[in-house]
Design an enzyme around this catalytic site. Structure first.
Site, PDB file in Angstrom:
ATOM      1  N   CYS A 180      22.596  65.912  28.717  1.00  0.00           N
ATOM      2  CA  CYS A 180      22.069  66.575  27.518  1.00  0.00           C
ATOM      3  C   CYS A 180      21.400  65.594  26.571  1.00  0.00           C
ATOM      4  CB  CYS A 180      23.172  67.336  26.792  1.00  0.00           C
ATOM      5  SG  CYS A 180      24.412  66.269  26.001  1.00  0.00           S
ATOM      6  N   ASP A 230      35.634  55.536  24.960  1.00  0.00           N
ATOM      7  CA  ASP A 230      36.921  55.794  24.315  1.00  0.00           C
ATOM      8  C   ASP A 230      36.799  56.777  23.156  1.00  0.00           C
ATOM      9  OD1 ASP A 230      38.117  54.014  26.098  1.00  0.00           O
ATOM     10  OD2 ASP A 230      37.730  52.303  24.790  1.00  0.00           O
ATOM     11  N   CYS A 235      28.296  68.864  24.886  1.00  0.00           N
ATOM     12  CA  CYS A 235      27.876  70.069  25.603  1.00  0.00           C
ATOM     13  C   CYS A 235      28.912  70.582  26.590  1.00  0.00           C
ATOM     14  CB  CYS A 235      26.559  69.799  26.344  1.00  0.00           C
ATOM     15  SG  CYS A 235      26.715  68.608  27.704  1.00  0.00           S
ATOM     16  N   CYS A 285      31.818  65.623  28.395  1.00  0.00           N
ATOM     17  CA  CYS A 285      30.906  65.409  27.266  1.00  0.00           C
ATOM     18  C   CYS A 285      31.405  66.215  26.070  1.00  0.00           C
ATOM     19  CB  CYS A 285      29.481  65.818  27.636  1.00  0.00           C
ATOM     20  SG  CYS A 285      28.308  65.686  26.264  1.00  0.00           S
ATOM     21  N   GLU A 303      47.673  61.960  24.201  1.00  0.00           N
ATOM     22  CA  GLU A 303      47.761  62.280  25.622  1.00  0.00           C
ATOM     23  C   GLU A 303      49.198  62.156  26.089  1.00  0.00           C
ATOM     24  OE1 GLU A 303      44.031  61.011  28.160  1.00  0.00           O
ATOM     25  OE2 GLU A 303      44.595  59.393  26.808  1.00  0.00           O
ATOM     26  N   ASP A 333      43.182  58.197  21.623  1.00  0.00           N
ATOM     27  CA  ASP A 333      43.060  57.781  23.017  1.00  0.00           C
ATOM     28  C   ASP A 333      43.650  56.386  23.141  1.00  0.00           C
ATOM     29  OD1 ASP A 333      41.943  57.988  25.801  1.00  0.00           O
ATOM     30  OD2 ASP A 333      40.805  56.250  25.110  1.00  0.00           O
ATOM     31  N   CYS A 381      25.065  61.473  28.729  1.00  0.00           N
ATOM     32  CA  CYS A 381      25.155  62.777  29.382  1.00  0.00           C
ATOM     33  C   CYS A 381      23.743  63.297  29.659  1.00  0.00           C
ATOM     34  CB  CYS A 381      25.923  63.743  28.485  1.00  0.00           C
ATOM     35  SG  CYS A 381      26.086  65.413  29.158  1.00  0.00           S
TER      36      CYS A 381
END
Length: 426
Positions: A346, A353, A328, A325, A272, A188, A344
């Site tokens: 969850c 990052d 999950c 996330c 990316e 990233d 999150c």
């Protein structure tokens, strides 16, 4: 796996006054021929809808040399002039293939000053290089050895704005065999940290321009006080150019070391497909993005991966790597840029990052699993198309009911995302 590649080796050189004068004349003639040929091809198409190829411009060059106005073209080697026409042909080929913009005219002040010589225009003997129209070999600083038994196929001499002379020799080189590995990594790109790896490692952004910003400001302020056209202004301009050259050299050296390390340690690398050209239009971030060198990083990563038999996968730029996330598969509704960590529903707490890097890796592996190939798909990314695969392939992302926010459930196909409505990558 070892292989033979064409590789350029660049060195500093220090031509004599006579050699520098000859090279300067050659640079001017190369620029003149390129601009004349570009004007002729543009005029032929706009006025007569006639396409002019390299062969026609080569014939034009012969006629130009016979005129009194352009007779000075005979004073330099003809090979760099022919190479300029070949470069123009390549520029038009890229334009018609929609890989580049329409060719532009070369400027005396702003364009790169260079000349390319093929085997017929230089002599390589006992590791000494003598160019056409020169009696003595160039004084080259051999900062690193050429491959054993290498014989240059082309030689490019250039002169940068800082007043430095360079010679680049294109030779065949054998890439040493690198053991295969099962390691994979997702990357990233960012500004606080230049790169964040899916392993959790964060690579510091050296911010080379910021480190030399004070020196650059002083040099530019000094330049602004000089009288236009004066010799003092020329000296001040070279000082500014030297600061920029120092920044560029440090950035290139850092990225070379970084990309070599990543390629050697990992078999599959997922990145990316960032639209850097569009991102630098943001005037608040343009300077920081340019200083990071994301585009240069990707270019180095791709050709080094080819050398060492590694795979580079580029995921679609609209893939919501940050808001998703990695535990999950739930997509957060809103995640401002100033939020560097989030939890999150969850219960998993994510570093922004690191979570993005892990999602990029999972998405890239799912793209490879569906047989979409491992080379970056730049053309499809520009048109907004994503690689699509069946829901049963690749890495599980959660059921469609888990997708929330701006991305609709219908946009999910298990491999890549399509941009729908106001969906954004972050």
């Amino acid at each position: 796996m070892a292989g033979v590649v064409q590789r350029a080796f660049r060195y500093r050189c220090y031509p004599t006054e006579a050699q520098a004068a000859e090279l300067t004349r050659t640079f001017g003639c190369v620029r003149k021929v390129y601009n004349l040929a570009l004007a002729a091809r543009t005029e032929a198409w706009t006025q007569r809808r006639e396409r002019v190829n390299y062969g026609a411009t080569s014939a034009m060059l012969t006629s130009w040399k016979q005129t009194e106005e352009l007779a000075y073209l005979n004073d330099v080697s003809s090979v760099p002039l022919q190479q300029a026409l070949r470069h123009l042909q390549a520029a038009f080929t890229n334009f018609f293939a929609k890989r580049a913009r329409y060719p532009t005219f070369k400027s005396k002040k702003r364009s790169r000053r260079s000349a390319e010589y093929t085997r017929s225009a230089f002599r390589w003997r006992d590791e000494k290089l003598t160019l056409a129209k020169m009696a003595e070999p160039l004084d080259i600083v051999w900062s690193r050895p050429l491959p054993k038994g290498a014989s240059p196929s082309t030689v490019t001499v250039s002169h940068d704005a800082a007043g430095r002379w360079f010679v680049s020799l294109l030779c065949q080189d054998v890439i040493a065999e690198t053991p295969a590995t099962t390691a994979t990594v997702g990357i990233d790109a960012g500004l606080d940290s230049l790169l964040t790896l899916s392993t959790g490692e964060k690579i510091t952004n050296p911010r080379h321009e910021r480190a030399d910003l004070a020196r650059l400001v002083r040099a530019q302020r000094n330049l602004s006080r000089k009288q236009p056209g004066s010799s003092n202004r020329a000296k001040a301009r070279r000082k500014v150019a030297r600061v920029h050259a120092r920044i560029t050299d440090r950035r290139r050296d850092y990225l070379h070391k970084l990309t070599t390390r990543i390629v050697r340690e990992n078999q599959t690398i997922v990145i990316e497909d960032l639209a850097v050209r569009t991102m630098v239009k943001n005037h608040r971030l343009a300077r920081a993005i340019s200083d990071a060198g994301w585009r240069q990083f990707r270019t180095m990563l791709e050709y080094k991966a080819t050398w060492y038999g590694r795979a580079v996968i580029a995921v679609d730029r609209w893939f919501p790597s940050t808001k998703l996330c990695s535990a999950c598969g739930v997509l957060a509704e809103h995640l401002p840029l100033d939020v560097r960590s989030w939890t999150c529903r969850c219960g998993t707490t994510h570093d922004r990052d690191v979570n993005a890097a892990r999602n990029i890796l999972a998405e890239g592996l799912s793209v490879a699993a569906c047989g979409a190939g491992v080379r970056p798909q730049r053309e499809s990314s520009r048109t907004g198309r994503s690689v699509v695969k069946q829901e049963t392939s690749g890495v599980t992302r959660g059921t469609p009911s888990h997708w929330e926010g701006d991305v609709k459930p219908s946009a999910v196909r298990g491999c890549g995302l399509r941009r729908t409505g106001s969906a954004r990558r972050r």
